[in-house]
Design an enzyme around this catalytic site. Sequence first.
Site, PDB file in Angstrom:
ATOM      1  N   ASP A  80      -0.123  -3.618   6.288  1.00  0.00           N
ATOM      2  CA  ASP A  80      -0.641  -3.092   7.531  1.00  0.00           C
ATOM      3  C   ASP A  80      -2.276  -3.551   7.560  1.00  0.00           C
ATOM      4  O   ASP A  80      -3.211  -2.842   8.312  1.00  0.00           O
ATOM      5  CB  ASP A  80      -0.776  -1.780   7.651  1.00  0.00           C
ATOM      6  CG  ASP A  80       0.474  -0.928   8.007  1.00  0.00           C
ATOM      7  OD1 ASP A  80       1.455  -1.822   8.139  1.00  0.00           O
ATOM      8  OD2 ASP A  80       0.548   0.240   7.658  1.00  0.00           O
ATOM      9  N   ASP A 109       5.801   4.635   5.088  1.00  0.00           N
ATOM     10  CA  ASP A 109       6.752   3.804   5.720  1.00  0.00           C
ATOM     11  C   ASP A 109       6.962   2.393   5.053  1.00  0.00           C
ATOM     12  O   ASP A 109       7.528   1.489   5.386  1.00  0.00           O
ATOM     13  CB  ASP A 109       6.564   3.625   7.339  1.00  0.00           C
ATOM     14  CG  ASP A 109       4.887   3.088   7.384  1.00  0.00           C
ATOM     15  OD1 ASP A 109       3.992   3.460   6.751  1.00  0.00           O
ATOM     16  OD2 ASP A 109       4.617   2.075   8.303  1.00  0.00           O
ATOM     17  N   HIS A 110       6.159   2.214   4.072  1.00  0.00           N
ATOM     18  CA  HIS A 110       6.028   1.028   2.967  1.00  0.00           C
ATOM     19  C   HIS A 110       6.718   1.326   1.663  1.00  0.00           C
ATOM     20  O   HIS A 110       7.057   0.345   0.952  1.00  0.00           O
ATOM     21  CB  HIS A 110       4.920   0.349   2.869  1.00  0.00           C
ATOM     22  CG  HIS A 110       4.339   0.177   4.317  1.00  0.00           C
ATOM     23  ND1 HIS A 110       4.010  -1.318   4.739  1.00  0.00           N
ATOM     24  CD2 HIS A 110       3.824   0.791   4.984  1.00  0.00           C
ATOM     25  CE1 HIS A 110       3.445  -1.172   5.879  1.00  0.00           C
ATOM     26  NE2 HIS A 110       3.188   0.277   6.270  1.00  0.00           N
ATOM     27  N   HIS A 152       4.455  -4.491  10.879  1.00  0.00           N
ATOM     28  CA  HIS A 152       4.845  -3.896  12.112  1.00  0.00           C
ATOM     29  C   HIS A 152       4.870  -4.689  13.399  1.00  0.00           C
ATOM     30  O   HIS A 152       4.224  -5.564  13.608  1.00  0.00           O
ATOM     31  CB  HIS A 152       3.715  -2.706  12.485  1.00  0.00           C
ATOM     32  CG  HIS A 152       3.818  -1.439  11.674  1.00  0.00           C
ATOM     33  ND1 HIS A 152       4.566  -0.387  11.726  1.00  0.00           N
ATOM     34  CD2 HIS A 152       3.038  -1.348  10.336  1.00  0.00           C
ATOM     35  CE1 HIS A 152       4.433   0.402  10.716  1.00  0.00           C
ATOM     36  NE2 HIS A 152       3.706  -0.007   9.932  1.00  0.00           N
ATOM     37  N   HIS A 202       0.772  -1.207  -0.147  1.00  0.00           N
ATOM     38  CA  HIS A 202       0.148   0.087   0.031  1.00  0.00           C
ATOM     39  C   HIS A 202       0.809   1.116   0.074  1.00  0.00           C
ATOM     40  O   HIS A 202       2.128   1.447  -0.263  1.00  0.00           O
ATOM     41  CB  HIS A 202      -1.009   0.237   1.098  1.00  0.00           C
ATOM     42  CG  HIS A 202      -0.521   0.252   2.478  1.00  0.00           C
ATOM     43  ND1 HIS A 202       0.347  -0.898   3.026  1.00  0.00           N
ATOM     44  CD2 HIS A 202      -0.598   1.245   3.671  1.00  0.00           C
ATOM     45  CE1 HIS A 202       0.848  -0.356   4.328  1.00  0.00           C
ATOM     46  NE2 HIS A 202       0.242   0.760   4.522  1.00  0.00           N
ATOM     47  N   HIS A 210      -7.655  -0.899   5.338  1.00  0.00           N
ATOM     48  CA  HIS A 210      -6.504   0.134   5.967  1.00  0.00           C
ATOM     49  C   HIS A 210      -6.271   1.416   5.059  1.00  0.00           C
ATOM     50  O   HIS A 210      -6.336   2.509   5.275  1.00  0.00           O
ATOM     51  CB  HIS A 210      -5.199  -0.519   6.091  1.00  0.00           C
ATOM     52  CG  HIS A 210      -3.777   0.268   6.771  1.00  0.00           C
ATOM     53  ND1 HIS A 210      -3.961   1.068   7.817  1.00  0.00           N
ATOM     54  CD2 HIS A 210      -2.858   0.769   6.095  1.00  0.00           C
ATOM     55  CE1 HIS A 210      -2.844   1.592   7.926  1.00  0.00           C
ATOM     56  NE2 HIS A 210      -2.122   1.489   6.869  1.00  0.00           N
ATOM     57  N   HIS A 219       1.359   3.889   1.952  1.00  0.00           N
ATOM     58  CA  HIS A 219       2.076   4.757   3.034  1.00  0.00           C
ATOM     59  C   HIS A 219       3.516   4.750   2.820  1.00  0.00           C
ATOM     60  O   HIS A 219       4.066   3.913   2.599  1.00  0.00           O
ATOM     61  CB  HIS A 219       1.639   4.033   4.129  1.00  0.00           C
ATOM     62  CG  HIS A 219       0.108   4.379   4.482  1.00  0.00           C
ATOM     63  ND1 HIS A 219      -0.748   3.731   5.630  1.00  0.00           N
ATOM     64  CD2 HIS A 219      -0.792   5.334   4.239  1.00  0.00           C
ATOM     65  CE1 HIS A 219      -2.000   4.274   5.492  1.00  0.00           C
ATOM     66  NE2 HIS A 219      -1.998   5.197   4.590  1.00  0.00           N
TER      67      HIS A 219
END
Length: 256
Positions: A131, A56-57, A169, A52, A108, A54
């Site tokens: 996530d 942090d990905h 995570h 996805h 998400h 975001h």
Amino acid sequence: MKLLALPAFSDNYLWLLHDKGRAVVVDPGQAQPVLDALQREQLQLDAILITHHHADHVGGVQTLRELTGARVYGPASEPMPEPLTRLRGGETLSALGLDFEVIDVPGHTAGHVAYFCRAPAELEPLLFCGDTLFSGGCGRLFEGTPAQMLASLDALAALPGNTQVCCAHEYTLSNLKFARAVEPDNADLQRYSARCESLRAAGLPTLPSRMSLELQINPFLRTRQAAVIAAAQRVDPSAQDPAGHLAALRQWKNQF
Ligand code: ZN
Ligand code: FE
């Protein structure tokens, strides 16, 4: 075939699968931990899989593509670091001689996908779920509805029980604290919590988890269990069906 959880940021894992000198990485939010692992293990990066949009990905994708020439795969309908091959649920990609099945898991984010690898040599089936599913929990509903998240979690719950659940995570301990508030009488949950607390005390990851275990302890996969329904109705007496119970749990968890 080997699987590594590379820690990044404060609580992310970048999953790196490798065999015969070639590697695949999932959700590289940072390039450096991946570059370090490639160097240390003497690996060539073949492919990058993204679940996805975001940061942090995806934050490390451009750097890794430039430095390694790896192919990039990601969801069909999310903003992505171009160029990449976009995939939707039901499609398959190959890397390291393995098939990775794409599963649509909106909730998400609106276009979130997961990757399932049925038979990696010497390993059990692998699920890279970003996530969407965490050990003992699920992702926040930023872009999707509770009904979408319920359908996504149902699709993942239908995978083989021995599937190794590779979440993005390390949220396990705080998720389990919430799960115990939902199901204080769940003995499997008590045992698993003790195991995870000793792993974290030793500085070890609690992941990957296992699907059969998540079905026993994760309240977000247990929205049809009497104890979970009762707990959800205590916080939202108007919740009437599994999506309503999931919504009530998610709301409760957001404030927990
Ligand atoms: Zn996310
Ligand atoms: Fe994330």
